[in-house]
Design an enzyme around this catalytic site. Structure first.
Site, PDB file in Angstrom:
ATOM      1  N   ASP A 288      -7.556  55.109 -84.304  1.00  0.00           N
ATOM      2  CA  ASP A 288      -7.540  56.531 -83.990  1.00  0.00           C
ATOM      3  C   ASP A 288      -7.589  56.658 -82.461  1.00  0.00           C
ATOM      4  O   ASP A 288      -8.660  56.563 -81.882  1.00  0.00           O
ATOM      5  CB  ASP A 288      -8.738  57.206 -84.649  1.00  0.00           C
ATOM      6  CG  ASP A 288      -8.849  58.686 -84.317  1.00  0.00           C
ATOM      7  OD1 ASP A 288      -7.934  59.233 -83.707  1.00  0.00           O
ATOM      8  OD2 ASP A 288      -9.888  59.288 -84.679  1.00  0.00           O
TER       9      ASP A 288
ATOM     10  N   GLU B 291      -8.363  64.229 -76.818  1.00  0.00           N
ATOM     11  CA  GLU B 291      -8.260  64.838 -78.151  1.00  0.00           C
ATOM     12  C   GLU B 291      -9.622  64.866 -78.840  1.00  0.00           C
ATOM     13  O   GLU B 291      -9.988  65.848 -79.471  1.00  0.00           O
ATOM     14  CB  GLU B 291      -7.252  64.057 -79.009  1.00  0.00           C
ATOM     15  CG  GLU B 291      -6.884  64.737 -80.329  1.00  0.00           C
ATOM     16  CD  GLU B 291      -7.817  64.399 -81.500  1.00  0.00           C
ATOM     17  OE1 GLU B 291      -7.706  65.054 -82.544  1.00  0.00           O
ATOM     18  OE2 GLU B 291      -8.660  63.488 -81.380  1.00  0.00           O
TER      19      GLU B 291
ATOM     20  N   ASP C 218      -1.286  61.193 -85.871  1.00  0.00           N
ATOM     21  CA  ASP C 218      -2.707  60.845 -85.834  1.00  0.00           C
ATOM     22  C   ASP C 218      -3.099  60.200 -87.157  1.00  0.00           C
ATOM     23  O   ASP C 218      -2.336  60.244 -88.121  1.00  0.00           O
ATOM     24  CB  ASP C 218      -3.559  62.094 -85.567  1.00  0.00           C
ATOM     25  CG  ASP C 218      -4.836  61.770 -84.794  1.00  0.00           C
ATOM     26  OD1 ASP C 218      -5.348  60.639 -84.926  1.00  0.00           O
ATOM     27  OD2 ASP C 218      -5.317  62.646 -84.058  1.00  0.00           O
TER      28      ASP C 218
ATOM     29  N   HIS D 277     -13.339  56.590 -87.298  1.00  0.00           N
ATOM     30  CA  HIS D 277     -14.467  56.726 -86.360  1.00  0.00           C
ATOM     31  C   HIS D 277     -15.542  55.655 -86.577  1.00  0.00           C
ATOM     32  O   HIS D 277     -16.718  55.887 -86.296  1.00  0.00           O
ATOM     33  CB  HIS D 277     -15.074  58.139 -86.393  1.00  0.00           C
ATOM     34  CG  HIS D 277     -14.217  59.137 -85.669  1.00  0.00           C
ATOM     35  ND1 HIS D 277     -14.691  60.324 -85.170  1.00  0.00           N
ATOM     36  CD2 HIS D 277     -12.907  59.097 -85.331  1.00  0.00           C
ATOM     37  CE1 HIS D 277     -13.703  60.976 -84.577  1.00  0.00           C
ATOM     38  NE2 HIS D 277     -12.606  60.258 -84.674  1.00  0.00           N
TER      39      HIS D 277
HETATM   40 CO    CO Z   1     -10.570  60.897 -84.045  1.00  0.00          CO
HETATM   41 ZN    ZN Z   2      -7.293  61.031 -83.699  1.00  0.00          ZN
END
Ligand code: CO
Ligand code: ZN
Length: 335
Positions: A167, A198, A221, A307
């Site tokens: 990511d 972002e 994304d 994440h």
């Molecule tokens: Co992210």
């Molecule tokens: Zn992202």
């Protein structure tokens, strides 16, 4: 593609400090674009193809260069322990014992007060965490205001790629590989924008969209998956193809954009899936509100454990996303 993914994901680039990632991408795309600029916030903007004035459609593609991480807020006196705030959405249960890399090369270890007590089974507040940068000789060089990212290598397991910062470096890969396949040949006026910040609120994509002033935009994304054991009910599976976004908390994809993408995927026989994300959003959410409004969609790369330091994608999905994007920007756009 796999070696470039390794290089990009292992590169240091928390939100607002994307310069190393930008340098790497700049080197990679220098012969693939007709014009390359860096805007005042650090977005890397690469123009490819024809002109809107000659009948082409102006398309903005956005993939973000930044990654989540930590920001040093306080150095505990004489201890070598740092307090920190989040940069982007940290998952507290994944922090303990992870390593953090600071820009000067210092590697710290994240821990928490009372690790063998309450913190064994309960999730502490961010205030109770600290980063150990002690070097045995003093207190280390990391100062308040020093950002860090998680330190982790990329690994490969079959068609899976596992690493930090998938990511959204994998979105950057989709953009770069699409530029490679286009060979600058399209009647559309395409802007591949590698955006900043972002993860802290789409702060790069909005001004970039104002600048580019596109007719239509596509963000690239990662998105979550719903195929883990007892996972959230979500109709996206790792390995089942490009995820065409229909909705997330920041974006209702216009039906014309949805149909444009789905028809392309079916025509080109590209495996795809419909994506409905219930938490999180992408640069497309910011871009759609630029100027008088920009119809925007998103091609998502399915990703498990978003994440965390082990974000997992499948190369078959990445390939499907590249093929879909290439078809979309190469052909005439009728919306
Ligand atoms: Co992210
Ligand atoms: Zn992202």
């Amino acid at each position: 593609m796999i070696e470039l993914t390794r290089k990009l994901t292992e590169t240091w680039g928390p939100s607002g400090y994307e310069h190393r990632v930008r340098k790497l991408i700049q080197d990679e795309v220098k012969d693939l674009a007709d014009e390359i600029t860096v805007d005042p916030l650090g977005n890397l903007i690469c123009r490819v193809g024809g002109k809107r004035s000659d009948g082409g459609t102006k398309i903005m593609i956005a993939a973000h260069m930044d990654e989540i991480g930590v920001m040093t807020t306080f150095v505990e006196p004489k201890s070598g322990f740092l307090r920190f705030a989040n940069v982007g959405g940290l998952i507290h249960t994944t922090l303990i014992a992870n390593r953090v890399l600071f820009e000067d090369g210092t590697i710290g270890v994240i821990s928490v007060q009372d690790l063998w007590g309450g913190a064994r089974t309960n999730v502490p507040n961010l205030d109770d965490f600290y980063i150990d940068v002690s070097d045995g000789n003093g207190t280390g060089k990391v100062q308040p205001g020093s950002p860090g990212v998680f330190y982790q290598r990329m690994e490969q397991r079959g068609t899976r790629l596992i690493g930090k910062a998938m990511d959204d470096r994998i979105g950057c890969i989709v953009a770069i590989e699409t530029m490679r396949r286009l060979k600058k040949k399209t009647k559309n006026e395409v802007y591949f924008v590698f955006t900043v910040q972002e993860e802290v609120g789409l702060r790069g994509a909005r001004p970039a969209a104002y600048n580019v002033d596109p007719d239509v935009a596509i963000a690239l994304d990662v998105t979550g998956t719903g195929d883990e054991i007892h996972g959230r009910k979500m109709a996206v599976k790792l390995g089942d193809g490009a995820a065409i976004k229909l909705n997330d908390p920041g974006l209702v994809v216009p039906p014309a954009i949805r149909d444009w993408m789905i028809e392309r995927a079916e025509k080109d026989k590209i495996p795809y899936q419909r994506e409905l994300l219930v938490a999180g959003t992408t640069d497309a959410s910011g871009i759609q509100m630029a100027r008088a409004g920009v119809p925007s969609g998103c091609i998502s790369i399915p990703c498990r454990y978003v994440h965390t330091t082990s974000e997992t994608v499948d190369t078959r999905d990445v390939e499907a996303c590249i093929a879909l994007l290439t078809g979309l920007v190469k052909n005439p756009v009728k919306l």
